[in-house]
Design a protein around this motif. Sequence first.
Motif, PDB file in Angstrom:
ATOM      1  N   ILE A   1      -2.669  -9.594  -2.196  1.00 27.26           N
ATOM      2  CA  ILE A   1      -2.700 -10.449  -3.386  1.00 27.26           C
ATOM      3  C   ILE A   1      -1.424 -11.281  -3.471  1.00 27.26           C
ATOM      4  O   ILE A   1      -1.452 -12.475  -3.775  1.00 27.26           O
TER       5      ILE A   1
ATOM      6  N   LEU B   1      -9.556 -10.436  -4.573  1.00 29.72           N
ATOM      7  CA  LEU B   1      -8.772  -9.267  -4.156  1.00 29.72           C
ATOM      8  C   LEU B   1      -8.352  -8.427  -5.356  1.00 29.72           C
ATOM      9  O   LEU B   1      -8.348  -7.189  -5.291  1.00 29.72           O
ATOM     10  N   GLN B   2      -8.020  -9.095  -6.437  1.00 28.01           N
ATOM     11  CA  GLN B   2      -7.665  -8.357  -7.654  1.00 28.01           C
ATOM     12  C   GLN B   2      -8.847  -7.545  -8.164  1.00 28.01           C
ATOM     13  O   GLN B   2      -8.681  -6.422  -8.663  1.00 28.01           O
ATOM     14  N   GLY B   3     -10.048  -8.103  -8.024  1.00 27.36           N
ATOM     15  CA  GLY B   3     -11.237  -7.365  -8.418  1.00 27.36           C
ATOM     16  C   GLY B   3     -11.447  -6.138  -7.560  1.00 27.36           C
ATOM     17  O   GLY B   3     -11.845  -5.072  -8.073  1.00 27.36           O
ATOM     18  N   LYS B   4     -11.193  -6.266  -6.271  1.00 28.98           N
ATOM     19  CA  LYS B   4     -11.312  -5.114  -5.373  1.00 28.98           C
ATOM     20  C   LYS B   4     -10.296  -4.032  -5.746  1.00 28.98           C
ATOM     21  O   LYS B   4     -10.612  -2.837  -5.739  1.00 28.98           O
ATOM     22  N   ARG B   5      -9.088  -4.459  -6.059  1.00 36.56           N
ATOM     23  CA  ARG B   5      -8.065  -3.471  -6.449  1.00 36.56           C
ATOM     24  C   ARG B   5      -8.436  -2.795  -7.753  1.00 36.56           C
ATOM     25  O   ARG B   5      -8.272  -1.575  -7.905  1.00 36.56           O
ATOM     26  N   ALA B   6      -8.956  -3.556  -8.709  1.00 34.17           N
ATOM     27  CA  ALA B   6      -9.362  -2.979 -10.000  1.00 34.17           C
ATOM     28  C   ALA B   6     -10.470  -1.969  -9.817  1.00 34.17           C
ATOM     29  O   ALA B   6     -10.509  -0.921 -10.491  1.00 34.17           O
TER      30      ALA B   6
ATOM     31  N   THR C   1      -4.628   0.594  -2.487  1.00 32.16           N
ATOM     32  CA  THR C   1      -4.068  -0.189  -3.589  1.00 32.16           C
ATOM     33  C   THR C   1      -2.815  -0.932  -3.143  1.00 32.16           C
ATOM     34  O   THR C   1      -2.633  -2.116  -3.460  1.00 32.16           O
TER      35      THR C   1
ATOM     36  N   TYR D   1      -3.830  -3.821  -0.972  1.00 33.86           N
ATOM     37  CA  TYR D   1      -4.394  -4.911  -1.770  1.00 33.86           C
ATOM     38  C   TYR D   1      -3.284  -5.681  -2.489  1.00 33.86           C
ATOM     39  O   TYR D   1      -3.322  -6.921  -2.569  1.00 33.86           O
ATOM     40  N   GLU D   2      -2.300  -4.970  -3.017  1.00 34.87           N
ATOM     41  CA  GLU D   2      -1.203  -5.644  -3.715  1.00 34.87           C
ATOM     42  C   GLU D   2      -0.432  -6.551  -2.758  1.00 34.87           C
ATOM     43  O   GLU D   2      -0.020  -7.654  -3.133  1.00 34.87           O
TER      44      GLU D   2
ATOM     45  N   ARG E   1      -7.520 -14.812  -4.520  1.00 30.44           N
ATOM     46  CA  ARG E   1      -6.645 -13.859  -5.197  1.00 30.44           C
ATOM     47  C   ARG E   1      -7.416 -13.082  -6.265  1.00 30.44           C
ATOM     48  O   ARG E   1      -7.264 -11.860  -6.400  1.00 30.44           O
ATOM     49  N   ARG E   2      -8.257 -13.785  -7.035  1.00 29.41           N
ATOM     50  CA  ARG E   2      -9.069 -13.091  -8.044  1.00 29.41           C
ATOM     51  C   ARG E   2     -10.020 -12.096  -7.383  1.00 29.41           C
ATOM     52  O   ARG E   2     -10.244 -10.993  -7.907  1.00 29.41           O
TER      53      ARG E   2
END
Length: 414
Positions: A393, A405-410, A386, A389-390, A402-403
């Motif tokens: 991002i 990567l945000q999906g991977k983090r979510a 996490t 990923y942050e 960016r979206r």
Amino acid sequence: MADGPEAARAAAEAAARQSYGKLIAYLSARSRDVAAAEDALADAFAAALERWPRTGVPEKPEAWLLAVARRRRVDAVRRRLTGEAGREHLKLIAEEAEARMTDEDLPDERLRLVFACAHPAIDPAVRAPLILQTVLGFDAATIASAFLVSPATMGQRLVRAKTRIRETGIPFRVPKRSELGERLDAVLEAIYATFAEGWSDPAGTETRRRNLATEGIWLGRLVASLLPDEPEALGLLSLMLFAEARRVARRDAAGDYVPLADQDCALWDHALVDEAEALLGHAATKGVIGRYQIEAAVQSAHAARRRTGRTDWAALRVLYDALLSIAGSPVVAINRAVAIAEGEGPAAGLAALYVLGDDKRLDDYQPYWAARAGLLARLGQVQLATEAYERAIGLERDPAVRRFLQGKRAALRN
């Protein structure tokens, strides 16, 4: 004449994209004063933006810009020069100004300008940036960002290089084969940088980047046609065509990022892939292997998935090993680590990444943190993944990536 301010702005923008380097090359080919040519052309574009909305766009914008730039340059020389040397310079400029130029009459001197910028008398560190500015009109700030220096420093380097061309009389010509050497390396590096700048804007929405990938391929084709027995020129063109063939597949219908491994092969431009394969095969017959050929071979290995349905990660590992021995780049090392992870497992890939941990260049390099996050996630190290990923991002400028990567983090949190 085309009418209206919208048409005028569009025409000026199109001329800047398509003809900037061609006009600079022609204006500076005899005087070798690149800076003066740039100033004169900048004045011409300013005049176009002021006059075309009122008078309409001329039928041949390139010829109009050339005529105005030449008049501006003659005026500048008249104001600046006196004495015998000044009269000789004025005579040269006047001869050019008297000619009646049309689009058809204007020779394309860009390749000669490219090689002048890559002359051994020019500082090696500034050759590629100089080519990007003079041939494609990149501003110093954009070039500085690409080469990781301050805009002021890059601006000073570019000014010094142009002064050197003028004062030493560096010829505008394509060198003989015996003279190519490192000058070809600088030319290929600049061409690849040109392509990469356009490639980084997949949707083609940024004016300053639009068509740069096409321009890079055009320059690559020009060099490869002029030097058909130079394997690295062929390798670079092959590499760019492999990448360009996948352009449409990089985004889905909603505009979201699609990584290479998940792309639909049917969307690739198979004619470009076939051409890239043929170029790479031809380069291989020359008996000399270099960086661009190996990078093209990496792309060829990925492209083979359209026939086999799978990616040969073992072959990619071998290619990245070879590329690392030549290039020694942390970017190559990251891709090598990903290939190792696919072939030997995420722990082995992460170990290969950790070897790079002390390289400060990676602190702000998004692909490093994205690769690290993905491998940590596969190993079940949710907190560390996490955090990585942050970091990725925060470093990513492309909204679609960016979206992604945000999906991977979510997905980790769920």
